[in-house]
Write an enzyme that holds these catalytic residues in place. Structure first.
Site, PDB file in Angstrom:
ATOM      1  N   SER A 127      16.665  78.499 -52.167  1.00  0.00           N
ATOM      2  CA  SER A 127      15.466  78.709 -53.231  1.00  0.00           C
ATOM      3  C   SER A 127      16.473  79.138 -54.580  1.00  0.00           C
ATOM      4  O   SER A 127      17.319  78.097 -54.993  1.00  0.00           O
ATOM      5  CB  SER A 127      14.889  79.904 -52.883  1.00  0.00           C
ATOM      6  OG  SER A 127      13.580  80.090 -53.324  1.00  0.00           O
ATOM      7  N   GLU A 209       9.175  69.466 -69.752  1.00  0.00           N
ATOM      8  CA  GLU A 209       9.087  69.030 -68.263  1.00  0.00           C
ATOM      9  C   GLU A 209       9.412  70.312 -67.554  1.00  0.00           C
ATOM     10  O   GLU A 209       9.749  70.103 -66.018  1.00  0.00           O
ATOM     11  CB  GLU A 209      10.124  68.126 -67.995  1.00  0.00           C
ATOM     12  CG  GLU A 209       9.962  66.751 -68.772  1.00  0.00           C
ATOM     13  CD  GLU A 209      11.191  65.770 -68.467  1.00  0.00           C
ATOM     14  OE1 GLU A 209      11.261  65.001 -67.734  1.00  0.00           O
ATOM     15  OE2 GLU A 209      12.209  65.971 -69.158  1.00  0.00           O
ATOM     16  N   ASP A 232       6.217  74.835 -46.517  1.00  0.00           N
ATOM     17  CA  ASP A 232       6.583  75.991 -47.384  1.00  0.00           C
ATOM     18  C   ASP A 232       5.464  76.079 -48.506  1.00  0.00           C
ATOM     19  O   ASP A 232       5.182  74.991 -48.957  1.00  0.00           O
ATOM     20  CB  ASP A 232       8.012  75.338 -48.096  1.00  0.00           C
ATOM     21  CG  ASP A 232       8.554  76.162 -49.039  1.00  0.00           C
ATOM     22  OD1 ASP A 232       7.905  77.175 -49.420  1.00  0.00           O
ATOM     23  OD2 ASP A 232       9.825  76.240 -49.189  1.00  0.00           O
ATOM     24  N   HIS A 260       9.112  78.784 -45.909  1.00  0.00           N
ATOM     25  CA  HIS A 260      10.135  79.000 -47.139  1.00  0.00           C
ATOM     26  C   HIS A 260      11.617  79.382 -46.319  1.00  0.00           C
ATOM     27  O   HIS A 260      12.675  79.042 -46.956  1.00  0.00           O
ATOM     28  CB  HIS A 260       9.503  79.878 -48.109  1.00  0.00           C
ATOM     29  CG  HIS A 260      10.720  79.920 -49.326  1.00  0.00           C
ATOM     30  ND1 HIS A 260      10.784  78.559 -50.067  1.00  0.00           N
ATOM     31  CD2 HIS A 260      11.131  80.853 -49.805  1.00  0.00           C
ATOM     32  CE1 HIS A 260      11.518  78.985 -51.029  1.00  0.00           C
ATOM     33  NE2 HIS A 260      11.762  80.411 -51.058  1.00  0.00           N
TER      34      HIS A 260
HETATM   35  N1  TYC Z   1      12.601  81.100 -55.779  1.00  0.00           N
HETATM   36  C1  TYC Z   1      12.147  82.048 -54.890  1.00  0.00           C
HETATM   37  C2  TYC Z   1      13.374  82.579 -54.081  1.00  0.00           C
HETATM   38  O1  TYC Z   1      14.458  82.522 -54.632  1.00  0.00           O
HETATM   39  C3  TYC Z   1      10.960  82.115 -54.124  1.00  0.00           C
HETATM   40  C4  TYC Z   1       9.667  81.786 -54.603  1.00  0.00           C
HETATM   41  C5  TYC Z   1       9.127  80.686 -54.944  1.00  0.00           C
HETATM   42  C6  TYC Z   1       9.019  82.898 -54.925  1.00  0.00           C
HETATM   43  C7  TYC Z   1       7.570  80.533 -55.187  1.00  0.00           C
HETATM   44  C8  TYC Z   1       7.809  82.988 -55.533  1.00  0.00           C
HETATM   45  O2  TYC Z   1       5.789  81.497 -56.450  1.00  0.00           O
HETATM   46  C9  TYC Z   1       7.219  81.582 -55.732  1.00  0.00           C
HETATM   47  N2  TYC Z   1      13.103  83.075 -52.962  1.00  0.00           N
END
Ligand code: TYC
Length: 284
Positions: A127, A209, A232, A260
């Protein structure tokens, strides 16, 4: 989209708690002074292939990577988990989110590994940690061996902003989701830092973008495996497809039932995928 945007289902990320720590008998931990801060890290394994684990937003080795620290092959790999500055046990300082926070994390991550004596290493980034890994690999082609990223994005779209809004209020998260983070930060600091993260990540949407690191993707030279859970709800699947298109020679592996947190929920399958990829070509 509204169908899956209930906070309860979105936050089905199970972050692990301290209990598993005891399995990691050969694990050492420490703090290393890097770029003006003391960075906390954990290290396990004796293999000659060094691997750095990069956690997600507000994440840490404790919450994000117990199955990897426990089970990645200890003869083949020396696995290092780190808490980025302001996260987990790399506090103080409190975390802030200037526009270059991913670049700052990337610099810290690479400098930490070099300070620990690793000349060349692979990156496993989840992420936000995947975004950090993308930047680190693009900026340090000679230092990065291979890279695996999952649940990551190179830009912020309107759809992403909509999702951020749904998960903004941590009091609406399930206790199961909140608890590991509250254990690390305390309830108040966690809520405050989470909102600061949302504001920090949302600022990219103001750029053309929604750019976070699009222009860096063609600079990536290391073999790259992108993994994505097809269910996810946090990271729409156009993100991994975009990464696949723009990272030379990269490969996308889809996990049909994954959300996720594929590396936690399907740890065994995930670790096997990673090990197979790291062993490919035997160029460790
Ligand atoms: N990028 C976040 C992470 O590092 C995860 C995440 C994605 C949180 C989307 C909120 O709306 C979101 N875990």
């Amino acid at each position: 989209m509204a169908m899956f945007l209930r906070a309860g289902s979105l936050f089905n990320i199970q972050r692990t708690t301290t209990a598993m720590q005891s399995y990691c008998s050969s694990l050492t931990s420490g703090r290393q002074h890097v770029n003006g801060v003391d960075l906390y890290y954990e290290k396990t394994g004796t293999g000659k292939h060094a691997v750095l684990l990069l956690p997600g937003a507000l994440g840490s080795t404790k919450t994000d990577f117990q199955p990897q620290l426990k089970s990645l092959n200890k003869e083949l790999y020396t696995v290092v988990g780190w808490d980025p500055r302001g996260y987990g046990r790399s506090r103080p300082p409190d975390r802030d989110f200037p526009t270059d926070f991913f670049e700052r994390d990337a610099r810290d991550a690479v400098d930490l590994m070099k300070t620990l004596g690793f000349v060349k290493f692979s990156l496993l980034g989840w992420s936000d940690g995947g975004i950090t890994a993308l930047i680190a690999a693009a900026m340090n082609p000679m230092s990065i061996n291979k890279m695996v990223i999952w649940g990551s994005n190179a830009f912020v779209s309107q759809q992403d902003l909509d999702i951020y809004n749904v998960v903004r209020d941590v009091s609406r998260w399930s206790a199961k989701m909140r608890q590991p983070m509250e254990e690390v930060y305390g309830a108040e600091l966690f809520a405050k830092t989470w909102v600061a993260w949302l504001d920090g990540i949302s600022q990219f949407a103001q750029r053309p973008e929604g750019n976070i690191c699009i222009e860096l993707l063609p600079l990536i030279r290391c073999p790259t495996l992108i993994i994505h859970g097809e269910k996810d709800p946090m990271v729409p699947s156009f993100h991994p497809h975009f990464l696949l298109k723009h990272i030379q020679g990269s490969r996308l592996h889809l996990m049909p039932n994954g959300k996720h947190n594929i590396h936690l929920r399907f740890a065994e399958e995930f670790n096997k995928l990673v090990e197979d990829f790291l062993e490919e070509g035997n160029n460790n």
